[in-house]
Design a protein around this motif. Structure first.
Motif, short mmCIF file in Angstrom:
data_model
loop_
_atom_site.label_atom_id
_atom_site.label_comp_id
_atom_site.label_asym_id
_atom_site.label_seq_id
_atom_site.Cartn_x
_atom_site.Cartn_y
_atom_site.Cartn_z
N VAL A 174 -9.46 -1.38 11.50
CA VAL A 174 -10.25 -0.45 10.71
C VAL A 174 -11.57 -0.24 11.45
CG1 VAL A 174 -11.23 -2.31 9.30
CG2 VAL A 174 -11.23 0.03 8.43
N HIS A 175 -12.06 0.99 11.45
CA HIS A 175 -13.31 1.30 12.13
C HIS A 175 -14.49 0.96 11.23
CE1 HIS A 175 -10.95 4.39 14.74
NE2 HIS A 175 -10.75 3.16 15.11
N SER A 176 -14.84 -0.32 11.21
CA SER A 176 -15.95 -0.78 10.38
C SER A 176 -16.57 -2.02 11.00
CB SER A 176 -15.47 -1.12 8.97
OG SER A 176 -16.50 -1.72 8.21
N GLY B 179 -9.96 3.36 5.91
CA GLY B 179 -10.04 1.95 5.52
C GLY B 179 -11.45 1.41 5.51
N ALA B 180 -12.40 2.12 6.11
CA ALA B 180 -13.78 1.64 6.17
C ALA B 180 -14.42 1.61 4.77
CB ALA B 180 -14.61 2.51 7.10
N THR B 181 -14.02 2.52 3.90
CA THR B 181 -14.64 2.60 2.56
C THR B 181 -14.37 1.35 1.72
OG1 THR B 181 -14.57 5.02 2.57
CG2 THR B 181 -14.73 3.94 0.42
N PRO B 182 -13.11 0.90 1.58
CA PRO B 182 -12.90 -0.33 0.80
C PRO B 182 -13.48 -1.57 1.47
CG PRO B 182 -10.83 0.43 1.75
CD PRO B 182 -11.82 1.53 1.95
N VAL B 183 -13.54 -1.59 2.80
CA VAL B 183 -14.18 -2.73 3.48
C VAL B 183 -15.66 -2.80 3.08
CG1 VAL B 183 -14.92 -3.65 5.71
CG2 VAL B 183 -12.59 -2.82 5.43
N GLY C 82 0.78 -1.23 0.00
CA GLY C 82 0.00 0.00 0.00
C GLY C 82 0.81 1.28 0.00
N ASN C 83 2.14 1.14 0.13
CA ASN C 83 3.03 2.32 0.09
C ASN C 83 2.60 3.41 1.06
OD1 ASN C 83 5.03 1.54 -1.89
ND2 ASN C 83 3.40 1.64 -3.41
N TYR C 84 1.98 2.99 2.17
CA TYR C 84 1.68 3.90 3.28
C TYR C 84 0.66 4.98 2.92
CZ TYR C 84 5.76 1.45 5.04
OH TYR C 84 6.63 0.45 5.42
N THR C 85 -0.21 4.70 1.96
CA THR C 85 -1.26 5.67 1.62
C THR C 85 -2.61 4.96 1.56
OG1 THR C 85 -1.06 5.40 -0.78
CG2 THR C 85 0.36 7.05 0.26
N ALA C 86 -3.63 5.60 2.14
CA ALA C 86 -4.97 5.02 2.18
C ALA C 86 -5.58 4.89 0.78
CB ALA C 86 -5.87 5.87 3.08
N LEU C 87 -5.31 5.87 -0.08
CA LEU C 87 -5.88 5.84 -1.43
C LEU C 87 -5.34 4.66 -2.23
CD1 LEU C 87 -7.73 7.11 -3.51
CD2 LEU C 87 -5.84 8.61 -4.20
N THR C 88 -4.04 4.39 -2.09
CA THR C 88 -3.46 3.23 -2.77
C THR C 88 -4.12 1.95 -2.30
OG1 THR C 88 -1.32 4.33 -3.08
CG2 THR C 88 -1.32 1.94 -3.17
N GLN C 89 -4.32 1.83 -1.00
CA GLN C 89 -4.96 0.62 -0.48
C GLN C 89 -6.39 0.49 -1.00
OE1 GLN C 89 -4.00 0.69 3.98
NE2 GLN C 89 -3.29 -1.32 3.30
#
Length: 327
Positions: free
Chosen positions: A115-117, A94-98, A62-69
């Protein structure tokens, strides 16, 4: 650690041709620059189901970025992975991709960071509040519960940073005569922590009495800054978390304390759960960790949270831990 990142930031841990009934699992990890996540990723490769060829696992850096993940998980959804293991850089983002994976009926197993989900299928990790307290207490006890301390935090917004800070503060409340004179993030980076510590030693000459590093990499960076400043490490009680190889050697040398976080157990436990849910429950766990940790039973794979215990690194166990790492 035994495998190279592909140009697309993915590592195929098994290169044999895919079989029609082979389980395909993706692991989205926050970053692979430091040793801990390299150990975690290597543990997936060593899982019996992967070694046997029943499961294909791909690790996405993920190269330490939420958007990449988020983009990587969207790719896994498009490519119809059977399950996803998620080690998020940001607990909120991280909740969005989950949610997207959940909507696509793909189980997501959390590991290492939270992740808060409520949509996460299950989670395998360790209680970071506990480790933050243990490392903080280690430093403060050696300071005699008085003086000035600096705190080096992980990436702001990641669950480990949030929870370890909570544990740090819990330890600090037990020592009201200790003052935190600096508290900044170094993003889990040894180099960033070294630079921070160099600046702090200049800004507070003779005033720093202890160092709380929220991971080993950052604690080791602080130690290097102290060493390069020609100061006595014995005057700077320092602690970190993870039990990476350099930290084990530093503990053996009497330079720091560390709390071991079991990467093998977190990774393989998460993979057992990912396979379990990918196969709709028609699977029995194959990792050795369930026999190792009697206080963390499998319970039919139905638990929402599996807490892997912490292991304080001591002079009594450090040689055995180093011997394990060299295998």
């Amino acid at each position: 650690m035994g495998f190279l990142l592909a140009a697309a930031s993915a590592v195929a841990l098994l290169a044999s041709p895919a079989l029609a009934d082979k389980i395909k699992i993706g692991a989205a990890v926050y970053g692979l620059k430091a040793e801990y996540m390299q150990l975690w990723s290597a543990a997936l490769k060593d899982h019996p189901a992967v070694k046997r060829g029943d499961v294909d696992v791909t690790v996405f850096d993920g190269n330490y970025t939420a958007l990449t993940q988020q983009d990587q998980i969207n790719t896994m959804i498009t490519q119809k992975y059977d399950a996803i293991i998620f080690v998020p850089i940001d607990a909120e983002a991280g909740a969005t991709p989950v949610e997207a994976a959940h909507d696509a009926s793909i189980p997501v197993i959390g590991s290492n960071t939270r992740v808060h989900s409520d949509l996460l299928t299950s989670y395998v990790g360790s209680d970071d509040v506990v480790s933050g307290y243990l490392e903080g207490k280690s430093v403060l006890d050696r300071m005699g519960c008085k003086g000035n301390v600096v705190v080096i935090e992980g990436p702001i917004g990641q669950s480990a940073q949030i929870s370890r800070l909570e544990g740090n503060k819990k330890a600090l409340t037990e020592c009201p005569n200790v003052k935190v004179i600096e508290d900044q993030t170094a993003n889990w980076s040894r180099a960033e922590a070294q630079k921070l510590m160099e600046n702090w030693l200049t800004a507070h000459p003779g005033q720093i009495n202890g160092v709380i590093g929220q991971n080993d990499e950052m604690a080791l960076g602080a130690i290097e800054a102290i060493r390069e400043a020609k100061l006595d490490l014995k005057n700077f009680p320092t602690a970190g978390i993870d039990g990476i190889s350099d930290a084990l050697r530093a503990v053996k040398a009497g330079e720091m304390t560390s709390i071991l976080q079991d990467a093998h157990a977190q990774a393989q436990g998460a993979l057992d759960l990912a396979i379990f849910y990918a196969k709709k429950g028609d699977y029995k766990p194959e990792s050795d960790i369930w026999a190792q940790y009697k206080d963390m039973p499998w319970n039919g794979g139905k638990d929402k949270i599996y807490n892997v215990p912490w292991t304080p690194v001591t002079s009594a166990n450090v040689d055995a831990l180093l011997a394990q790492r060299s295998k």
